[in-house]
Every structure is written in C-alpha cells, then in structure tokens.
Scaffold this active site. Sequence first.
Site, mmCIF file in Angstrom:
data_model
loop_
_atom_site.group_PDB
_atom_site.id
_atom_site.type_symbol
_atom_site.label_atom_id
_atom_site.label_comp_id
_atom_site.label_asym_id
_atom_site.label_seq_id
_atom_site.Cartn_x
_atom_site.Cartn_y
_atom_site.Cartn_z
ATOM 1 N N ARG A 140 -70.042 -7.985 17.330
ATOM 2 C CA ARG A 140 -69.847 -8.441 15.951
ATOM 3 C C ARG A 140 -71.122 -8.094 15.185
ATOM 4 O O ARG A 140 -72.220 -8.161 15.748
ATOM 5 C CB ARG A 140 -69.588 -9.956 15.888
ATOM 6 N N ASP A 153 -75.254 -14.790 17.193
ATOM 7 C CA ASP A 153 -74.748 -15.264 15.897
ATOM 8 C C ASP A 153 -75.481 -16.568 15.637
ATOM 9 O O ASP A 153 -75.190 -17.590 16.262
ATOM 10 C CB ASP A 153 -73.230 -15.480 15.982
ATOM 11 N N HIS A 161 -60.313 -12.545 13.998
ATOM 12 C CA HIS A 161 -60.806 -13.474 12.956
ATOM 13 C C HIS A 161 -60.894 -12.744 11.623
ATOM 14 O O HIS A 161 -60.701 -11.526 11.548
ATOM 15 C CB HIS A 161 -62.148 -14.087 13.361
ATOM 16 N N HIS A 191 -66.299 -15.247 4.837
ATOM 17 C CA HIS A 191 -66.139 -16.627 4.352
ATOM 18 C C HIS A 191 -67.278 -16.902 3.395
ATOM 19 O O HIS A 191 -68.322 -16.245 3.440
ATOM 20 C CB HIS A 191 -66.115 -17.634 5.522
ATOM 21 N N TYR A 195 -63.565 -7.580 20.346
ATOM 22 C CA TYR A 195 -63.814 -8.353 21.571
ATOM 23 C C TYR A 195 -62.771 -7.951 22.594
ATOM 24 O O TYR A 195 -61.567 -8.151 22.357
ATOM 25 C CB TYR A 195 -63.723 -9.864 21.266
ATOM 26 N N ASP A 201 -76.127 -16.778 7.835
ATOM 27 C CA ASP A 201 -75.126 -16.632 8.900
ATOM 28 C C ASP A 201 -75.162 -15.166 9.339
ATOM 29 O O ASP A 201 -74.588 -14.319 8.664
ATOM 30 C CB ASP A 201 -73.742 -17.022 8.368
ATOM 31 N N GLU A 257 -68.291 -9.705 8.402
ATOM 32 C CA GLU A 257 -68.515 -9.845 9.844
ATOM 33 C C GLU A 257 -67.361 -9.343 10.710
ATOM 34 O O GLU A 257 -66.731 -10.114 11.425
ATOM 35 C CB GLU A 257 -68.818 -11.298 10.194
ATOM 36 N N GLU A 291 -72.769 -9.068 11.415
ATOM 37 C CA GLU A 291 -72.539 -9.993 10.294
ATOM 38 C C GLU A 291 -73.738 -10.036 9.367
ATOM 39 O O GLU A 291 -74.863 -10.291 9.801
ATOM 40 C CB GLU A 291 -72.279 -11.400 10.849
ATOM 41 N N ASP A 312 -78.219 -46.316 21.795
ATOM 42 C CA ASP A 312 -78.783 -46.525 20.453
ATOM 43 C C ASP A 312 -79.405 -45.244 19.894
ATOM 44 O O ASP A 312 -80.261 -45.285 19.008
ATOM 45 C CB ASP A 312 -79.813 -47.662 20.480
ATOM 46 N N HIS A 340 -69.721 -22.313 6.597
ATOM 47 C CA HIS A 340 -68.390 -22.002 6.052
ATOM 48 C C HIS A 340 -68.310 -22.813 4.769
ATOM 49 O O HIS A 340 -67.910 -23.975 4.778
ATOM 50 C CB HIS A 340 -67.282 -22.382 7.028
ATOM 51 N N HIS A 379 -66.825 -18.790 19.898
ATOM 52 C CA HIS A 379 -67.717 -19.925 19.616
ATOM 53 C C HIS A 379 -68.500 -20.335 20.865
ATOM 54 O O HIS A 379 -68.683 -21.523 21.127
ATOM 55 C CB HIS A 379 -66.910 -21.109 19.059
HETATM 56 N N1 GLY Z 1 -71.405 -18.434 12.591
HETATM 57 C C1 GLY Z 1 -70.065 -18.737 12.277
HETATM 58 C C2 GLY Z 1 -69.379 -17.604 11.641
HETATM 59 O O1 GLY Z 1 -69.818 -16.494 11.738
HETATM 60 O O2 GLY Z 1 -68.417 -17.789 10.945
HETATM 61 MN MN MN Z 2 -69.767 -16.132 9.611
HETATM 62 MN MN MN Z 3 -71.830 -16.142 12.165
#
Ligand code: GLY
Ligand code: MN
Ligand code: MN
Length: 483
Positions: free
Chosen positions: A442, A255, A345, A349, A383, A266, A379, A444, A35, A356, A238
């Site tokens: 990365r 991230d 990637h 975005h 890698y 983000d 970003e 960003e 529950d 996103h 991820h």
């Molecule tokens: N945190 C997800 C991205 O960077 O798209």
């Molecule tokens: Mn992002």
């Molecule tokens: Mn991100």
Amino acid sequence: MADSFQQHRQDLAAEIGSDGIALIPGGVETIRNYDVSHEFRQDSDFFHLTGFTEPEAAAVIVPGHPDGDYHLFVRPRDREQEIWNGHRHGVDGAREHFQAVAHEVAELEKLLPQLAAGRSVLYHRSGSPAHDRMVEKLSEKARDYTTRTGLPMPLTVADVRPLLSEQRLRKAPSELESLRAACELTAMGHREAIRFARPDLFEYQVQAAMEYVWREGGSSRNGYPSIVASGPNACILHYVENDRRLEDGDLVLIDAACEVDYFSADVTRTFPANGKFTGPQMAIYEVVASAHRKAVHASRPGATLRELHDIATREVTTGLCELGLLPRDAEDSMAMHHYREYFMHGTSHWLGLDVHDAGSYRVEGKPRTLETGMCFTVEPGIYIDPEREEIELSLLEYDYYEWSDRILLEGPAARAELDEAKKEAGTVRHPVPQEFRGIGVRIEDDIYISPDGHENLTAQVPVDPVEIEALWEEASWLPRAGA
Ligand code: GLY
Ligand code: MN
Ligand code: MN
C-alpha cells in the site's frame, strides 16, 4: 488556535440560529483495568469547538442568550483528585482561558432546560449515554412546558454532526498548518523507519525508531495504532500486533502517523527489509505506485474522490491482469469487480482531527466535489493472500455503488440477493501465481486541495523504488540494539 475555536462556534451559532441550542458532550475516560484508564483523548467535535482537553466536559451553544452564547460545563477543581490525576482548569480556569460562561458539569442537567427555554430545536451529538438520557428528559419536560406555557422548548432533537462535519471538511489556514506539521513530522518518522529496518529486527523495534522521531519532534501521540507489517502480515489490513521478526526477503508495510495539535497525518510506505525489491515485489509495487501517482495527479478542485478511486482501480486492475493475477481482461475485471479480490478498500478518506475524518462523501446522492481546503488520503493497495492457491470469481457484472447503497439500507437480505445473483451468473477459477503470494503493498499520501490543484503534504517520504532503496542504505539516526 484559540481564534479558530471561536470561529467554529460562531459558524455553528449562525447555522442553528436564535431558535436553536446545541449540546456537544466531550469525551469521557474509559477503564482499561481496575483503576487504570485508557489514554484519554478529547472527542474531536468537542475539541473543534472548544479546544478544551479535559474529560467529562460539555459545551452548550445558545445563540443570542442573554447570559452568553457559549457555556462550558467542566469538572470542578479538586485538590485530592488533582494530586492523583493532574491539573483541572475548574470553573474559573474555563472562564479565564476558554472565553466561556463556565459552570460545574454537575449543573448541566439543571441548567439545560433553562438555557433551552424559548427555543424549538436542540442540536445534539448523541452517543454519550448520560447526555442522551438528559436529552430524553428534556424532551419530556418540553412537552409539558409547551402545553402549559405556550412557549417553545425543544420538541425537536436534530443531529448536530452534519453541521460540524461540514465545518471540519474545509481546513482553515491555521488548521492546515497543524496538519502540515503532523504530515512533516510523520514523514520524518517514516524515513527513519526505512533507514532503521533490517532483517532480524522485530516489527516493534522498527516502530520504536519511527515513533521516537515523532516524540522527539514534538508530537505527544499517534493518530492511530501503528501498523508495522512484515512479510505476509502486510496482507492484514488492520494488523497491529507488530511482533514478528523481519525476514530477509520480506516487504515491510508501515501505515502509521503522529498527531500535532490534534491533527493526524495518515501515511503508508512499503519497502524491502533487506533494501532490495525482488522481481515479483517490484512488479506489484510498480502497479500500486502507478495507481497512486495517477490518482494524486488527478486531485484538484472540481474532481471527486470517486473519480480518484476509479482511476486507481482501473490502474490496479490493468496491472493485475497483465501480471496474470486475474482471469479476464481489464474491462471484464472492472465490470465484474474482480480487482476486489486483491484491492478491497477505498482509495481515499477525509483527513483532519480524526484519521478517518468527519464529512459526508456524497451530497444529495452525488459524489462530493473537491474544494480548496479539503484534505484526504490517496492509498491504493494490492494484497495477495499468502494461503490462497486459487481464487473463484463470479461472472456477474454489477454496479458496485448501487449494491453498496442497497446493502446499507436493506442489510443482510440485499447482500444475500447479490450473492445469489453472483452464483447464478457462474464462476471462474484462477490459480494465483506462487511468486506473488504473501505480497502486500500500500502507498498512502495526504493531499490538500489548493486553489489551483493540490499539494501532497507527505511527499517527503519517497515512493520511487530507487529512492526507497537509496534511503534504506543511509545510516539510521538511531542506534540498533547490539549494534
Ligand atoms: N491508517 C488507516 C487508513 O489508512 O485508513
Ligand atoms: Mn488512510
Ligand atoms: Mn493509513
């Protein structure tokens, strides 16, 4: 904020006109176990139009309807439920606080045909099974009703999402203020994470320090699950386990971002756990930082996200070639998309209520031109798989965007065709220098397009490696366990 919700409804009403009606379901709770529910967060489209944060609601917009343009269907007050699960506004509260013609949600199925009568198009946000069924039934009823009366009732169901996406793409001043607040607080948390991180701490302990700053600073929720990835975990895009112990010599990729007024930042930063970049780490870091700097610099009205991606990709590719990570020169590596081995990637975005965020990336097939009020990320990353000693790359030159579109339309058959063409073109093998294996970087930031260029909303977290190392040296705000 209330004004902006009203404005969004008015804009939607103007789009759908007096011949249309829109049904936008809110979010529902989902069970985690027995529950206990997962943490509930309102659906962003629904929030954008209503500001109403309770589950199981629905909004109906009927421009020019004699009973009112805006109907909100909500859970009724219920003393027993409210003792266990919290306050409900109920019908009276919805009327009083949300400027709606309010009804109990159980009335929706009955009232929807009455509200829809005389209109030709139902704009619906599909995806909620209960409401999808309701819309199907309405369509059946509409056929009979139209045949018998000769009056319209929605025979056509249209997707409301493109209309809402266009609205959400351009942030009004009050929305920008919320996003800016999320970005500023997110930046404070990242700064503390860099000060706090030390070898031997677990990733989740660094996460706790960062998220403490967000909660203490007034954000009740993260925009998405925090990624605190040390060492080789930085190569998992991820990664969310956050349960490894930081080692001396690791890079730490974080991230993560908090929400303010439902708007999410983000942000990613990558820094050394022990406060000093090694030579190979610095070499990779500088390539990513340069790609990031150039793409941010090119952000202005009239540019496109594709241009920013192309700038970042070229910079990353050139760097990868110079470091001996790719076999051919930069031109070939671009044309053959070899960089995708390490940078797999996109660069940007949209950003807003969702990390996103809503909004199409192309208009009539062409990359969308950036306009004042649009917000997005920049970003780039590199890698390098910790386990791959050698890579094998195809010598086929191909148009990446054209093939992505074909794969989207035709599915696995087009993918197989591309794979076959890649094989036929021959391949080249290339050793991955050992000193780079396991490095993931990365960087960003969150960018707002202003009338004369852009504003980097998350520039408070340093990118410059010297500044990062200096921040690491600062005393953390929070005590470490056992310290
Ligand atoms: N945190 C997800 C991205 O960077 O798209
Ligand atoms: Mn992002
Ligand atoms: Mn991100």
